[in-house]
Structures are given as structure tokens and as C-alpha cells.
Design a protein around this motif. Structure first.
Motif, PDB file in Angstrom:
ATOM      1  N   PRO A   3       0.804  -1.225   0.000  1.00 50.51           N
ATOM      2  CA  PRO A   3       0.000   0.000   0.000  1.00 50.51           C
ATOM      3  C   PRO A   3       0.835   1.273   0.000  1.00 50.51           C
ATOM      4  O   PRO A   3       0.295   2.368  -0.149  1.00 50.51           O
ATOM      5  CB  PRO A   3      -0.813  -0.126   1.298  1.00 50.51           C
ATOM      6  N   ASN A   4       2.149   1.142   0.164  1.00 52.57           N
ATOM      7  CA  ASN A   4       3.032   2.302   0.176  1.00 52.57           C
ATOM      8  C   ASN A   4       3.613   2.619  -1.197  1.00 52.57           C
ATOM      9  O   ASN A   4       4.257   3.656  -1.377  1.00 52.57           O
ATOM     10  CB  ASN A   4       4.187   2.070   1.162  1.00 52.57           C
ATOM     11  N   ALA A  20      -1.885  -0.235 -14.024  1.00 49.24           N
ATOM     12  CA  ALA A  20      -2.408  -1.499 -14.547  1.00 49.24           C
ATOM     13  C   ALA A  20      -3.389  -2.143 -13.568  1.00 49.24           C
ATOM     14  O   ALA A  20      -4.049  -3.132 -13.907  1.00 49.24           O
ATOM     15  CB  ALA A  20      -1.267  -2.460 -14.840  1.00 49.24           C
ATOM     16  N   GLY A  21      -3.452  -1.600 -12.372  1.00 47.98           N
ATOM     17  CA  GLY A  21      -4.378  -2.130 -11.378  1.00 47.98           C
ATOM     18  C   GLY A  21      -5.757  -1.537 -11.538  1.00 47.98           C
ATOM     19  O   GLY A  21      -6.097  -0.950 -12.564  1.00 47.98           O
ATOM     20  N   LEU A  62      -5.601  -0.465  -6.710  1.00 47.04           N
ATOM     21  CA  LEU A  62      -5.821  -1.673  -5.919  1.00 47.04           C
ATOM     22  C   LEU A  62      -5.886  -2.904  -6.822  1.00 47.04           C
ATOM     23  O   LEU A  62      -6.284  -2.802  -7.985  1.00 47.04           O
ATOM     24  CB  LEU A  62      -7.117  -1.537  -5.106  1.00 47.04           C
ATOM     25  N   PRO A  63      -5.540  -4.073  -6.280  1.00 50.95           N
ATOM     26  CA  PRO A  63      -5.427  -5.260  -7.137  1.00 50.95           C
ATOM     27  C   PRO A  63      -6.706  -6.087  -7.257  1.00 50.95           C
ATOM     28  O   PRO A  63      -6.695  -7.156  -7.850  1.00 50.95           O
ATOM     29  CB  PRO A  63      -4.340  -6.067  -6.409  1.00 50.95           C
ATOM     30  N   LEU A 114     -10.252  -3.669   2.358  1.00 51.95           N
ATOM     31  CA  LEU A 114     -11.683  -3.959   2.205  1.00 51.95           C
ATOM     32  C   LEU A 114     -11.964  -4.765   0.941  1.00 51.95           C
ATOM     33  O   LEU A 114     -12.740  -5.728   0.956  1.00 51.95           O
ATOM     34  CB  LEU A 114     -12.457  -2.632   2.169  1.00 51.95           C
ATOM     35  N   GLY A 115     -11.314  -4.360  -0.131  1.00 46.56           N
ATOM     36  CA  GLY A 115     -11.673  -4.927  -1.429  1.00 46.56           C
ATOM     37  C   GLY A 115     -12.623  -3.967  -2.114  1.00 46.56           C
ATOM     38  O   GLY A 115     -13.834  -4.043  -1.949  1.00 46.56           O
ATOM     39  N   LEU A 116     -12.054  -3.010  -2.850  1.00 45.07           N
ATOM     40  CA  LEU A 116     -12.822  -1.978  -3.541  1.00 45.07           C
ATOM     41  C   LEU A 116     -12.464  -2.050  -5.015  1.00 45.07           C
ATOM     42  O   LEU A 116     -11.291  -2.063  -5.374  1.00 45.07           O
ATOM     43  CB  LEU A 116     -12.469  -0.607  -2.960  1.00 45.07           C
ATOM     44  N   ALA A 117     -13.476  -2.100  -5.861  1.00 45.21           N
ATOM     45  CA  ALA A 117     -13.221  -2.217  -7.293  1.00 45.21           C
ATOM     46  C   ALA A 117     -14.295  -1.485  -8.072  1.00 45.21           C
ATOM     47  O   ALA A 117     -15.424  -1.328  -7.606  1.00 45.21           O
ATOM     48  CB  ALA A 117     -13.167  -3.684  -7.717  1.00 45.21           C
TER      49      ALA A 117
END
Length: 370
Positions: A18-19, A25-26, A31-32, A84-87
Motif C-alpha cells: 500500500p506504500n 495497470a491495477g 488496488l489489485p 476492504l476490497g474496492l473495485a
């Protein structure tokens, strides 16, 4: 969430830095996570057919996506927010193309109205309202189905416009799944005009349309500073169903030495347990959103708005859904930069209210003495 998806999410969390710089490309914010893995899904709706002043909001989702790569992910209140998982879903090219086509027709029709509806060109505009209404209905049903599918899969949803007409289908989806809820609207405008300029699904009619849902028990409007007599009359005759905190009232309270926390308490007291957050970015001071379609002097500061959202969550209320609208790129990246940071906070605090994330010192604001 299936076990394989859980495993994939855990693996990505363990491997993600996260740093590091945002990875172009994410996904959103670099975020991945995929939409399937995410707990919160952002649905972009590049639609701005009925805007009546300046256009550009259809490019809002892309501008926010690009600016999100510059957002540092650490939040002092929610240190693990990025986990969290944000997309964000890919934009639907069909709706972007339809918006572009209909926008040109609607703009011509609006100009014709402003010119006094000369009979010599009446035939040219005869079918515009009907076609915009037909496509507005189709957009509503498309979003209702798409948002509903994510909700049924256990995800939280954010709708990212486009103009402020875009979230209506999402509100319909929520109304199918909740017996009652309230709307907290942060906006420079009331958006309570019925069929504005003849368009039923106008950006200026979103809250009028939302009130047609019986599940919407309360509409609480904050930072309003531009409304017409018809809207004022609707509020006055709503029997308390619509409560407006006009920006002038909030400023007069501030000038009288009242604390913003006390004003937030008054706002939140009007809300039921379940809350839908609808954020038109022109609810902020226009220095923060100069590209937005209809800027109005006044409005909230960035941290003022975030404080109100945090206080809603800390009051124990649940944010069942939210939208962010009217971000237009303008001549600089500034609008997308502000919009991206606002979106991140809205998504995270919605997740906290739903028990998907934990925040620090959740009870602190309630315990502090003034």
C-alpha cells in the motif's frame, strides 16, 4: 463469497504494497481487486443527457479513476481501509454513446425552449422528450438490475455519475430490498422539480423521482443554496418528509458561534436508521469542484462534509448505499482529485457502517464534551 474468491483476496492483500505508487495497470486507486473479489463495487454511469448548463459530467467516472492513482491509501480513522476490497466496473460503452447522442438532441431542445419555442423549428424537436424519457427508463432498469445483482451477492454498491439523474435505478433496487430508509442529500440544489424542462428523468428531478418510492420515508437536504418556489412549496407541504438545511441557515448558525458538530447532530436526528447517501459534488464550495455543471457560491468544505458522514456512521446508523455525481473534469485535474478522495471516504465509511471495516475510536465523538 466463495472460498476460492476469499483465498484469492487474502493472497492479494498479503502481496500488495500500500506504500507503493499507484499501479496504472491495477484497478481503482491502483488496488489489485477484481469486481468479483471486492466487497464494495463502484458502478460508473457516464450519463449527462439533461444537464441544463455546462456538460462534462459523463467524463467524471474516468477522471476519478485516473486521479485515484494519486490517492494515498492510509486513513488515520480506518488504517486497514484498503484491505476492504474496492473495485470499479468498466464503463458501459453503450450508455456513454447513448448519452453523447441524446445530449446533443436535448441541448438543441433546451435552446429551443429558451428561445421561446419558435414554431419554425418545432418539428425538429418533436420527438426529443419522448426518446430521452424512453432511454431514461431503460437506464433506470439496467442499473436497477445491475446494482441489485451486486447487492444480492452480498456486496455494497456506489454509483458514480454522470449527472445526478443516474442513481435512480439503484434507489429502486434498494427499495426492493429495504422496507424503509432515508436519503441524506448533500447538494447545492434541491432537485425536486417534476419533469424539469419536460424531461422526467432530469438531473434536476432526481429527488422528486426518489420520493415516488414509498420506501423513502425521509429526505434530508444539506448545503442547499439554489431552489425555486415550486420546490420550496413541495418541502413546505411534505409533512416533514423533506427537511432542508439551507446553506444560509448553516452559515448563520456558524456566524452565531454554533459548532458544526451541533449542526450535524440536528441533521442526523432527522434521519432514520437506514440511510442512503446521495452526494452531488456541487454541495461543496465550488473552489473544490470548479468544473461541475452548475456551481453555486457557498457550500461545505471538504472536511466538513466528511465529518458529517463520519458522524452519521458514529451515530449507529447504517449507510445502505451511496452515489457521487456531477464531477466534471473541467480544465484541470483538480475536480477528479477531489472526487477521488471523496469517493474513497464515502466507500470506506459505508463499509464501516455495514460492519465490513472497523474504525478507530468509534464512540469518541459521542463521549467528548463540547
Amino acid at each position: 463469497m466463495p472460498h476460492s474468491t476469499n483465498s484469492s483476496l487474502e493472497k492479494k492483500i498479503a502481496e500488495f504494497d500500500p506504500n507503493a505508487l499507484g499501479d496504472a495497470a491495477g484497478g481503482l486507486y491502483g488496488l489489485p481487486f477484481t469486481v468479483e473479489e471486492a466487497q464494495v463495487v463502484v458502478i460508473p454511469v457516464p450519463w449527462e443527457v439533461t444537464v441544463s448548463y455546462r456538460a462534462g459530467t459523463a467524463q467524471g467516472p474516468a477522471a476519478i479513476r485516473d486521479a485515484s492513482l494519486q490517492v494515498d491509501l492510509y486513513d488515520p480513522d480506518i488504517p486497514d481501509a484498503w484491505k476492504l476490497g474496492l473495485a470499479m466496473e468498466e464503463e458501459d460503452d453503450k450508455w456513454a454513446a447513448e448519452s453523447h447522442k441524446l445530449r446533443a438532441q436535448a441541448a438543441g431542445y433546451i435552446s429551443w425552449l429558451e428561445e421561446g419555442q419558435p414554431s419554425t423549428s418545432a418539428g425538429k424537436h418533436g420527438n426529443v422528450v419522448a426518446e430521452v424519457t424512453r432511454q431514461g427508463e431503460a437506464l433506470l432498469k439496467w442499473l436497477q438490475q445491475k446494482a441489485g445483482a451486486h447487492l444480492d451477492a452480498g456486496k455494497a454498491v456506489v454509483v458514480l455519475g454522470g449527472d445526478h439523474s443516474t442513481p435512480l435505478g439503484y434507489l429502486h433496487a434498494l427499495a426492493e430490498r429495504h422496507a424503509e430508509f432515508g436519503i441524506l442529500q448533500i447538494d447545492a440544489h434541491c432537485d425536486l422539480r417534476p419533469a424539469y424542462e419536460g424531461f422526467q428523468y432530469s438531473h434536476a428531478s432526481i429527488m422528486y423521482n426518489a420520493l415516488q418510492l414509498p420506501q423513502v420515508k425521509k429526505l434530508v437536504q444539506v448545503a442547499i443554496r439554489d431552489l425555486c418556489q415550486q420546490e420550496a412549496d413541495l418541502i413546505d407541504h411534505s409533512g416533514g418528509r423533506v427537511v432542508m438545511f439551507h446553506d444560509r441557515f448553516l452559515q448563520e448558525e456558524k456566524f452565531a458561534g454554533k459548532k458544526w458538530r451541533k449542526e450535524c447532530d440536528k441533521i442526523i436526528a432527522q434521519l432514520p436508521q437506514k440511510v442512503y447517501l446521495s452526494f452531488d459534488i456541487d454541495g461543496l464550495d465550488p473552489k473544490l469542484c470548479p468544473g461541475t455543471g452548475t456551481p453555486v457560491p457557498g457550500g461545505l468544505e471538504f472536511e466538513q462534509a466528511l465529518y458529517l458522514i463520519r458522524m452519521v456512521v458514529r451515530s449507529g446508523r447504517e449507510i445502505i448505499g451511496c452515489d457521487l455525481n456531477e464531477v466534471a473534469p473541467g480544465e484541470t485535474d483538480w475536480n477528479g482529485i477531489v472526487g477521488a478522495r471523496l469517493l474513497y471516504n464515502m466507500a470506506n465509511w459505508m463499509a464501516v457502517s455495514q460492519g465490513r471495516l472497523k474504525a478507530r475510536d468509534m464512540g469518541k465523538a459521542d463521549k467528548d464534551e463540547d
